[in-house]
Design a protein around this motif. Structure first.
Motif, PDB file in Angstrom:
ATOM      1  N   GLU A 345       0.821  -1.136   0.039  1.00  0.00           N
ATOM      2  CA  GLU A 345      -0.148  -0.091   0.122  1.00  0.00           C
ATOM      3  C   GLU A 345       0.664   1.107  -0.025  1.00  0.00           C
ATOM      4  O   GLU A 345       1.917   1.582   0.684  1.00  0.00           O
ATOM      5  CB  GLU A 345      -0.871   0.021   1.216  1.00  0.00           C
ATOM      6  CG  GLU A 345      -2.182  -1.042   1.173  1.00  0.00           C
ATOM      7  CD  GLU A 345      -3.013  -1.012   2.253  1.00  0.00           C
ATOM      8  OE1 GLU A 345      -2.732  -0.237   3.132  1.00  0.00           O
ATOM      9  OE2 GLU A 345      -3.756  -1.725   2.455  1.00  0.00           O
ATOM     10  N   LYS A 347       0.713   4.244   1.499  1.00  0.00           N
ATOM     11  CA  LYS A 347       1.116   4.719   2.912  1.00  0.00           C
ATOM     12  C   LYS A 347       2.220   3.857   3.419  1.00  0.00           C
ATOM     13  O   LYS A 347       3.073   4.259   4.039  1.00  0.00           O
ATOM     14  CB  LYS A 347      -0.180   4.644   3.746  1.00  0.00           C
ATOM     15  CG  LYS A 347       0.226   4.907   5.273  1.00  0.00           C
ATOM     16  CD  LYS A 347       0.497   6.471   5.201  1.00  0.00           C
ATOM     17  CE  LYS A 347       0.534   7.110   6.711  1.00  0.00           C
ATOM     18  NZ  LYS A 347       1.752   6.453   7.569  1.00  0.00           N
ATOM     19  N   THR A 348       2.061   2.463   3.633  1.00  0.00           N
ATOM     20  CA  THR A 348       3.083   1.623   4.051  1.00  0.00           C
ATOM     21  C   THR A 348       4.513   1.918   3.275  1.00  0.00           C
ATOM     22  O   THR A 348       5.670   1.723   3.970  1.00  0.00           O
ATOM     23  CB  THR A 348       2.770  -0.044   4.138  1.00  0.00           C
ATOM     24  OG1 THR A 348       1.224   0.058   4.664  1.00  0.00           O
ATOM     25  CG2 THR A 348       3.466  -0.833   4.734  1.00  0.00           C
ATOM     26  N   THR A 351       5.996   4.826   4.546  1.00  0.00           N
ATOM     27  CA  THR A 351       6.743   4.570   5.844  1.00  0.00           C
ATOM     28  C   THR A 351       8.003   3.852   5.771  1.00  0.00           C
ATOM     29  O   THR A 351       8.990   3.989   6.372  1.00  0.00           O
ATOM     30  CB  THR A 351       5.754   3.935   6.756  1.00  0.00           C
ATOM     31  OG1 THR A 351       4.449   4.665   6.926  1.00  0.00           O
ATOM     32  CG2 THR A 351       6.242   3.784   8.187  1.00  0.00           C
ATOM     33  N   ALA A 365       3.118   6.180  -3.830  1.00  0.00           N
ATOM     34  CA  ALA A 365       3.660   6.358  -2.575  1.00  0.00           C
ATOM     35  C   ALA A 365       4.242   7.851  -2.456  1.00  0.00           C
ATOM     36  O   ALA A 365       4.376   8.364  -1.436  1.00  0.00           O
ATOM     37  CB  ALA A 365       4.902   5.253  -2.122  1.00  0.00           C
ATOM     38  N   VAL A 368       2.156  10.501  -0.757  1.00  0.00           N
ATOM     39  CA  VAL A 368       1.898  10.410   0.867  1.00  0.00           C
ATOM     40  C   VAL A 368       2.573  11.644   1.163  1.00  0.00           C
ATOM     41  O   VAL A 368       3.747  11.805   0.952  1.00  0.00           O
ATOM     42  CB  VAL A 368       2.400   9.030   1.239  1.00  0.00           C
ATOM     43  CG1 VAL A 368       1.980   9.094   2.820  1.00  0.00           C
ATOM     44  CG2 VAL A 368       1.404   8.094   0.762  1.00  0.00           C
ATOM     45  N   GLU A 370       4.074  12.096   4.163  1.00  0.00           N
ATOM     46  CA  GLU A 370       5.165  11.774   5.100  1.00  0.00           C
ATOM     47  C   GLU A 370       6.377  11.519   4.062  1.00  0.00           C
ATOM     48  O   GLU A 370       7.670  11.891   4.300  1.00  0.00           O
ATOM     49  CB  GLU A 370       4.929  10.401   5.666  1.00  0.00           C
ATOM     50  CG  GLU A 370       6.007   9.645   6.381  1.00  0.00           C
ATOM     51  CD  GLU A 370       5.619   8.377   6.826  1.00  0.00           C
ATOM     52  OE1 GLU A 370       6.562   7.475   7.788  1.00  0.00           O
ATOM     53  OE2 GLU A 370       4.659   7.784   6.623  1.00  0.00           O
TER      54      GLU A 370
END
Length: 450
Positions: A345, A347-348, A351, A365, A368, A370
């Motif tokens: 995913e 978000k994963t 991270t 990704a 995102v 982050e």
């Protein structure tokens, strides 16, 4: 082909005993007393990456009430393989194994896994935004066997402060081998005894770097399209691309502007951080640690892998991937797929990228926040992303697929050492290594004839 426990398989080739076994699919009960399917993930990621993976597992478990993943660190990849031999088919066997890139041919041949493609097709899982240059490594005959996880490629790291001291523009790093020579000579500092206090350029004696520079020139490591058209039968890294690169490397070492800190990449990293080399080659995965470690001493710059004049350039993806094991009941295989989808995913992936420096495997990704914040803080990583996207997919940049790759890599490292230390000529050393690896491939292929 009859499947047996091939203990001693690689001992017949280059002396290793890393093997996997044939498989069965038990239909035993798959849930615990709470109706939760528990599966085990085996991995070989220690340190920071290991903590990052544990955080992903925890996040999955917190968001899934009917599946629980138990993450177990198994030491090295070889340790992981050997432990699997005794656990296969038991309650302690893993449903998922994280395996390094060069184990791909062996994992396919073991027939111990279920190709991820089966679950992709059954789910009609959308992979349109996945990075094709990353996925391609783990594809054979149009089928995706495992899902990329910890993905990286090599880049040039350089000390911008040292560049300024040497009268070089820190915003114009070397792009070619000739420029590396020119810059490295200017960056080398010698003490009163005439010995280098700081080398201009250094590389660890690591087979992965040799493979990258073969691909960077369009050279193949093995025949039959690097083992991708059909099974490789011969190592061919002793051709012009291999000798040209190694001759260039030795020239720099002999002239004193290239440092040789041995096989351990950590030793060359330490030399860079200590100011003992102004440039070096390493994985994108070490970028964050290097930048953070140097922030009070000097500014770290990055550049794409320098190429020889006229070469197309490009790199091979490295790292590892997630495999679903065949000896697990269907329910556990499906649970493993649910975890793998969670890992993928956006978000994963954001991270994972910010925690480790490994590539996100899909472009979403980068949307995102982050990840946007991370890349703003570490703009050096954009070099790696650009290099990934600039690499044209060819047989060379797709990477070789052979069943004895770990041992082949060690053989090449010995060959490099022999050249750099003046024990053998470049051609003789690579010829000897190529013959040894070819013999090993032949013995391996005999055991896996269809």
């Amino acid at each position: 082909m009859k499947k047996v426990l091939l203990s001693g398989l690689l001992a017949l080739t280059l002396g290793a005993t890393t093997v996997l076994a044939g498989c069965s699919n038990s239909e035993e009960a798959t849930t615990n007393e709470n109706g939760v399917i528990e599966i085990t993930l085996w991995h070989a990621m220690g340190g920071g990456p290991g903590k990052g993976l544990d955080a992903i597992v925890q996040a999955f478990n917190d968001s899934h009430d009917k599946i629980k993943v138990n993450s177990v660190y198994q030491g090295s990849y070889d340790d992981e393989f050997n432990k699997y031999k005794t656990a296969e088919g038991s309650d302690t066997a893993p449903a998922i194994m994280q395996v390094y890139d060069i184990g791909t041919r062996f994992m396919i041949d073991s027939e111990a896994t279920v190709p991820v493609q089966k679950f992709v097709d059954a789910d009609k899982y959308d992979m349109s935004d996945f990075e094709p240059n990353i996925l391609n490594y783990y594809k054979m005959d149009g089928q995706l066997y495992s899902l990329p996880f910890n993905s990286s490629n090599p880049i040039l790291y350089f000390n911008k402060t040292a560049f300024q001291e040497a009268g070089l523009d820190p915003n114009k790093p070397p792009k070619t081998w000739a420029e590396v020579e020119e810059y490295a000579q200017k960056l080398t500092k010698k003490g009163a005894d005439g010995k280098p206090e700081r080398y201009g350029m250094s590389m660890a004696i690591y087979g992965w770097f040799f493979e990258q520079y073969m691909a960077n020139q369009g050279g193949l490591y093995a025949n039959n399209g690097n083992g991708r058209k059909e099974r490789a039968t011969e190592a061919v890294f002793n051709k012009t691309e291999g000798t040209k690169f190694l001759d260039w490397w030795k020239k720099g070492v002999d002239a004193g502007y290239m440092g040789n800190f041995g096989r351990k990449t950590a030793d060359t990293q330490a030399a860079f951080s200590a100011g003992k080399t102004a440039m070096f080659i390493d994985s994108t995965a070490v970028l964050r640690g290097l930048v953070d470690g140097a922030k009070d001493k000097f500014e770290v710059g990055t550049a794409e892998l320098p190429k020889t004049e006229g070469a197309a350039g490009g790199v091979i993806i490295g790292g590892g991937s997630m495999w679903i094991m065949k000896d697990q009941p269907d329910a556990k295989q499906k649970a493993a797929w649910e975890f793998i989808k969670f890992v993928a995913e956006p978000k994963t992936q954001a991270t994972w990228h910010t925690a480790t420096g490994y590539f996100p495997i899909r472009t979403k990704a980068y949307e995102v926040q982050e990840l946007k914040d991370f890349d703003a803080k570490y703009p050096q990583f954009q070099t790696a992303v650009s290099q990934l996207h600039n690499t044209k997919l060819t047989e060379a940049t797709s990477g070789a697929v052979i069943g004895v790759f770990p041992e082949a890599r060690a053989t090449v490292e010995t060959a490099i050492e022999d050249v750099l230390l003046g024990k053998k000529t470049t051609q003789q050393s690579l010829d000897d290594a190529s013959k040894k690896v070819t013999d090993a491939i032949g013995k391996y292929n005999q055991l896996y004839k269809k």
